[in-house]
Design a protein around this motif. Structure first.
Motif, PDB file in Angstrom:
ATOM      1  N   UNK A 320       0.813  -1.214   0.000  1.00 38.85           N
ATOM      2  CA  UNK A 320       0.000   0.000   0.000  1.00 38.85           C
ATOM      3  C   UNK A 320       0.850   1.268   0.000  1.00 38.85           C
ATOM      4  N   UNK A 321       2.159   1.112   0.137  1.00 36.60           N
ATOM      5  CA  UNK A 321       3.036   2.278   0.124  1.00 36.60           C
ATOM      6  C   UNK A 321       3.393   2.814   1.486  1.00 36.60           C
ATOM      7  N   UNK A 322       3.120   2.058   2.564  1.00 38.73           N
ATOM      8  CA  UNK A 322       3.518   2.495   3.904  1.00 38.73           C
ATOM      9  C   UNK A 322       4.993   2.169   4.139  1.00 38.73           C
ATOM     10  N   UNK A 323       5.713   3.120   4.679  1.00 42.94           N
ATOM     11  CA  UNK A 323       7.120   2.907   5.006  1.00 42.94           C
ATOM     12  C   UNK A 323       7.206   1.992   6.223  1.00 42.94           C
ATOM     13  N   UNK A 324       7.871   0.844   6.073  1.00 40.00           N
ATOM     14  CA  UNK A 324       7.995  -0.119   7.166  1.00 40.00           C
ATOM     15  C   UNK A 324       9.204   0.185   8.039  1.00 40.00           C
ATOM     16  N   UNK A 325      10.380   0.332   7.409  1.00 41.51           N
ATOM     17  CA  UNK A 325      11.592   0.575   8.184  1.00 41.51           C
ATOM     18  C   UNK A 325      12.706   1.094   7.280  1.00 41.51           C
ATOM     19  N   UNK A 326      13.731   1.624   7.931  1.00 40.84           N
ATOM     20  CA  UNK A 326      14.897   2.195   7.249  1.00 40.84           C
ATOM     21  C   UNK A 326      16.150   1.652   7.914  1.00 40.84           C
ATOM     22  N   UNK A 327      17.163   1.313   7.119  1.00 38.37           N
ATOM     23  CA  UNK A 327      18.457   0.934   7.698  1.00 38.37           C
ATOM     24  C   UNK A 327      19.569   1.269   6.705  1.00 38.37           C
ATOM     25  N   UNK A 328      20.798   1.200   7.166  1.00 41.28           N
ATOM     26  CA  UNK A 328      21.950   1.516   6.325  1.00 41.28           C
ATOM     27  C   UNK A 328      22.423   2.942   6.501  1.00 41.28           C
ATOM     28  N   UNK A 329      23.299   3.384   5.607  1.00 40.07           N
ATOM     29  CA  UNK A 329      23.851   4.732   5.657  1.00 40.07           C
ATOM     30  C   UNK A 329      25.253   4.754   5.076  1.00 40.07           C
ATOM     31  N   UNK A 330      25.795   5.946   4.923  1.00 36.54           N
ATOM     32  CA  UNK A 330      27.162   6.103   4.437  1.00 36.54           C
ATOM     33  C   UNK A 330      28.116   6.268   5.611  1.00 36.54           C
ATOM     34  N   UNK A 331      29.297   5.678   5.516  1.00 38.65           N
ATOM     35  CA  UNK A 331      30.269   5.789   6.592  1.00 38.65           C
ATOM     36  C   UNK A 331      31.244   4.635   6.580  1.00 38.65           C
ATOM     37  N   UNK A 332      32.016   4.550   7.650  1.00 40.33           N
ATOM     38  CA  UNK A 332      33.059   3.524   7.756  1.00 40.33           C
ATOM     39  C   UNK A 332      32.739   2.448   8.777  1.00 40.33           C
ATOM     40  N   UNK A 333      31.557   2.516   9.375  1.00 36.33           N
ATOM     41  CA  UNK A 333      31.188   1.529  10.368  1.00 36.33           C
ATOM     42  C   UNK A 333      30.518   0.328   9.723  1.00 36.33           C
ATOM     43  N   UNK A 334      30.399  -0.737  10.513  1.00 32.96           N
ATOM     44  CA  UNK A 334      29.699  -1.926  10.041  1.00 32.96           C
ATOM     45  C   UNK A 334      28.236  -1.577   9.763  1.00 32.96           C
ATOM     46  N   UNK A 335      27.745  -1.952   8.591  1.00 34.01           N
ATOM     47  CA  UNK A 335      26.378  -1.630   8.220  1.00 34.01           C
ATOM     48  C   UNK A 335      26.261  -0.341   7.439  1.00 34.01           C
ATOM     49  N   UNK A 336      27.384   0.294   7.134  1.00 29.95           N
ATOM     50  CA  UNK A 336      27.398   1.507   6.325  1.00 29.95           C
ATOM     51  C   UNK A 336      28.237   1.257   5.067  1.00 29.95           C
ATOM     52  N   UNK A 337      28.079   2.148   4.080  1.00 32.10           N
ATOM     53  CA  UNK A 337      28.691   1.902   2.780  1.00 32.10           C
ATOM     54  C   UNK A 337      29.460   3.125   2.290  1.00 32.10           C
ATOM     55  N   UNK A 338      30.227   2.877   1.247  1.00 31.98           N
ATOM     56  CA  UNK A 338      30.934   3.953   0.559  1.00 31.98           C
ATOM     57  C   UNK A 338      30.171   4.347  -0.703  1.00 31.98           C
ATOM     58  N   UNK A 339      29.939   3.374  -1.585  1.00 33.36           N
ATOM     59  CA  UNK A 339      29.199   3.610  -2.820  1.00 33.36           C
ATOM     60  C   UNK A 339      28.249   2.449  -3.056  1.00 33.36           C
ATOM     61  N   UNK A 340      27.110   2.431  -2.374  1.00 37.30           N
ATOM     62  CA  UNK A 340      26.162   1.334  -2.594  1.00 37.30           C
ATOM     63  C   UNK A 340      25.598   1.391  -4.000  1.00 37.30           C
ATOM     64  N   UNK A 341      25.439   0.226  -4.626  1.00 35.23           N
ATOM     65  CA  UNK A 341      25.000   0.214  -6.014  1.00 35.23           C
ATOM     66  C   UNK A 341      23.845  -0.744  -6.265  1.00 35.23           C
ATOM     67  N   UNK A 342      23.676  -1.765  -5.408  1.00 36.30           N
ATOM     68  CA  UNK A 342      22.612  -2.748  -5.650  1.00 36.30           C
ATOM     69  C   UNK A 342      22.171  -3.379  -4.342  1.00 36.30           C
ATOM     70  N   UNK A 343      20.920  -3.849  -4.328  1.00 33.95           N
ATOM     71  CA  UNK A 343      20.352  -4.486  -3.139  1.00 33.95           C
ATOM     72  C   UNK A 343      19.588  -5.727  -3.563  1.00 33.95           C
ATOM     73  N   UNK A 344      19.701  -6.797  -2.759  1.00 43.22           N
ATOM     74  CA  UNK A 344      18.992  -8.048  -3.024  1.00 43.22           C
ATOM     75  C   UNK A 344      18.576  -8.686  -1.713  1.00 43.22           C
ATOM     76  N   UNK A 345      17.554  -9.552  -1.771  1.00 44.11           N
ATOM     77  CA  UNK A 345      17.135 -10.335  -0.611  1.00 44.11           C
ATOM     78  C   UNK A 345      17.713 -11.746  -0.712  1.00 44.11           C
ATOM     79  N   UNK A 346      18.133 -12.266   0.422  1.00 40.92           N
ATOM     80  CA  UNK A 346      18.561 -13.659   0.537  1.00 40.92           C
ATOM     81  C   UNK A 346      17.718 -14.268   1.647  1.00 40.92           C
ATOM     82  N   UNK A 347      16.553 -14.803   1.282  1.00 37.05           N
ATOM     83  CA  UNK A 347      15.602 -15.216   2.294  1.00 37.05           C
ATOM     84  C   UNK A 347      15.041 -13.980   2.975  1.00 37.05           C
ATOM     85  N   UNK A 348      15.172 -13.926   4.288  1.00 41.39           N
ATOM     86  CA  UNK A 348      14.729 -12.748   5.032  1.00 41.39           C
ATOM     87  C   UNK A 348      15.889 -11.790   5.297  1.00 41.39           C
ATOM     88  N   UNK A 349      17.066 -12.108   4.794  1.00 40.40           N
ATOM     89  CA  UNK A 349      18.219 -11.223   4.943  1.00 40.40           C
ATOM     90  C   UNK A 349      18.317 -10.288   3.748  1.00 40.40           C
TER      91      UNK A 349
END
Length: 487
Positions: A320-349
């Motif tokens: 329906x277009x409701x925002x469920x959740x947000x995660x990620x970001x730019x940076x040098x910590x675990x869970x952050x990126x430099x130049x994210x380019x693609x996203x995929x699901x692996x099961x529920x991950x």
């Protein structure tokens, strides 16, 4: 001093009003790790739905270092095809991110041919690999044994100009084996190819977006002035994905309608019933500007996720277009990126590919994320009781998730508890849901009390006629008695 205090108070109020103004979109969620948006467009804190639990690169997988990987794809049997663009190869990994095989070349007419700066790939349900071989300006399709099925070179058609330059950068395939290609510099939509590789048409072109003032000025300008102006052209798509039913989900760079769901006719049928259209961040610092969507991944139960290349965030929405959740970001910590380019699901991950670092970050669900995902799935599958319970659990973990109250309201609506549904729709500011529940509740009340009301009305009518006849009869007798006495 009193005047200074009043001025300071007025300035503070003006600043707060400026932050909350929807038109300027000045206030940002920049820097926030996990959040959502309220009905009023305010940033609200939220528990983390996903957390990074693994970081892999080419060397750690055993396949050798990746160089500027441009895309990847996860198959139904959970194999991961990584397009290592800088090395002109495709690396196939299993679900534990261990190497299975590497595809560098294929045989064509007895000769070995290689890829040249490929930018996109797709794997069909039958494990056929389709590669957007950008540098060679062609589409290459291989079977599950890496044998050549066909090559689609630059097409010839009356729909294409003589100077058309075929530069495929993204590709998907539907159940009917039709191939949809996103080509650089094409503003007419996605290019559709038949199963035999023949170009047939364009699908889902974006509408032209322009400023009315610029349009008026262009109409009043001279021919010399118009020749120096920027032409009004549709924006290009930035990426695409396809669901199990054959609907194409696409992202583009427009200010509105950033996400589309295209049917077979190329019409946008995406539902936008959330508080805001699916476009990533709706509040941000004016200096950084809105989100720049660069990839989209479609999951089950009509859930889909979009990747913001500007801030490195992943936004997930329900059907329906409701925002469920947000995660990620730019940076040098675990869970952050430099130049994210693609996203995929692996099961529920979730897997996010970083082009500059040549890394894949793995995100796993938290208890909050799992509960919310299951609540959406339960409602989608028509299990009202389970959806009701799961949404209640979700709210107990995050009372700020206003749309979850609407989820409970919808579950109650399906269960027939219209009065209770109205309460939850009111909490979520869902006017359509509230109106629907109110109408159904009104019908239910009328249906319940209608026999009594009708019985009462009939009795009243009978009494009214009875009293009238009684009075008429009594009046007639009284007149006869008076006449008798007079005689």
């Amino acid at each position: 001093m009193k005047i200074q205090k009043k001025l300071s108070l007025l300035l503070a109020l003006s600043f707060l009003l400026g932050l909350s103004a929807g038109g300027n979109k000045v206030m940002a969620a920049d820097g926030a790790e996990s959040y959502n948006y309220s009905y009023w467009g305010l940033t609200t804190a939220a528990p983390a739905a996903y957390q990074a639990n693994g970081l892999w690169n080419g060397e750690s997988t055993g396949a050798g270092a990746f160089k500027e990987p441009g895309d990847f794809h996860v198959t139904g049997d959970k194999q991961i095809y990584v397009l290592d663009s800088g090395h002109n190869r495709i690396v196939v990994l299993d679900e534990k991110l261990q190497p299975v095989q590497t595809i560098r070349s294929f045989a064509r007419d007895g000769k070995e041919e290689t890829f040249n700066n490929p930018q996109g790939l797709f794997v069909t349900d039958s494990k056929e690999l389709v590669v957007a071989d950008t540098g060679n300006k062609r589409i290459v399709q291989l079977d599950r044994n890496n044998k050549l099925v066909k090559v689609i070179d630059a097409p010839k058609s009356d729909l294409l100009s003589e100077k058309f330059d075929f530069q495929p950068v993204r590709v998907v395939v539907d159940k009917a084996q039709r191939i949809y290609v996103m080509s650089a510099g094409v503003y007419d939509g996605f290019m559709e190819f038949s199963p035999d590789g023949t170009f047939t048409s364009f699908v889902g072109a974006n509408r032209v977006s322009f400023n009315p003032t610029d349009y008026l000025w262009k109409m009043l300008s001279t021919k010399a002035q118009r020749s120096q102006m920027v032409m009004f052209t549709p924006t290009e798509f930035t990426n695409l994905d396809i669901d199990q039913e054959g609907f194409i989900y696409a992202t583009n760079g427009q200010d509105s309608g950033n996400v589309k769901k295209l049917n077979a006719q190329g019409n946008d049928i995406l539902r936008r019933n959330g508080y805001f259209a699916p476009e990533g961040d709706i509040r941000y610092m004016s200096a950084t500007g809105p989100s720049r969507l660069i990839d989209i991944d479609v999951g089950d139960s009509e859930m889909y996720s979009i990747l913001d290349g500007k801030r490195g965030r992943v936004f997930t929405y329900d059907g329906d277009g409701h925002l469920l959740y947000v995660f990620g970001g730019l940076g040098n910590q675990m869970g952050q990126f430099n130049t994210p380019v693609a996203i995929e699901r692996l099961g529920d991950e979730f897997l996010v590919l970083d082009k500059a670092l040549g890394e894949i970050t793995v995100f796993e669900t938290t208890e909050y994320g799992r509960t919310l995902n299951e609540a959406v799935r339960a409602y989608y599958n028509g299990d009202e009781n389970k959806a009701y319970e799961l949404y209640q659990e979700t709210i107990s973990m995050n009372a700020n998730l206003e749309f979850a109250y609407a989820g409970i309201g919808k579950a109650l609506l399906r269960q027939g508890d219209y009065r209770e549904a109205m309460k939850y729709f009111k909490k979520s500011m869902d006017q359509k849901g509230y109106s629907k529940a109110f109408l159904l509740y009104r019908k239910e009340v009328l249906r319940e009390y209608f026999p009594g009301i009708m019985t009462g009305m009939v009795l009243l009518i009978i009494c009214w006629f009875g009293v009238g006849k009684y009075r008429k009869r009594r009046g007639g007798k009284k007149v006869a008695f008076i006449k008798q006495r007079a005689v």
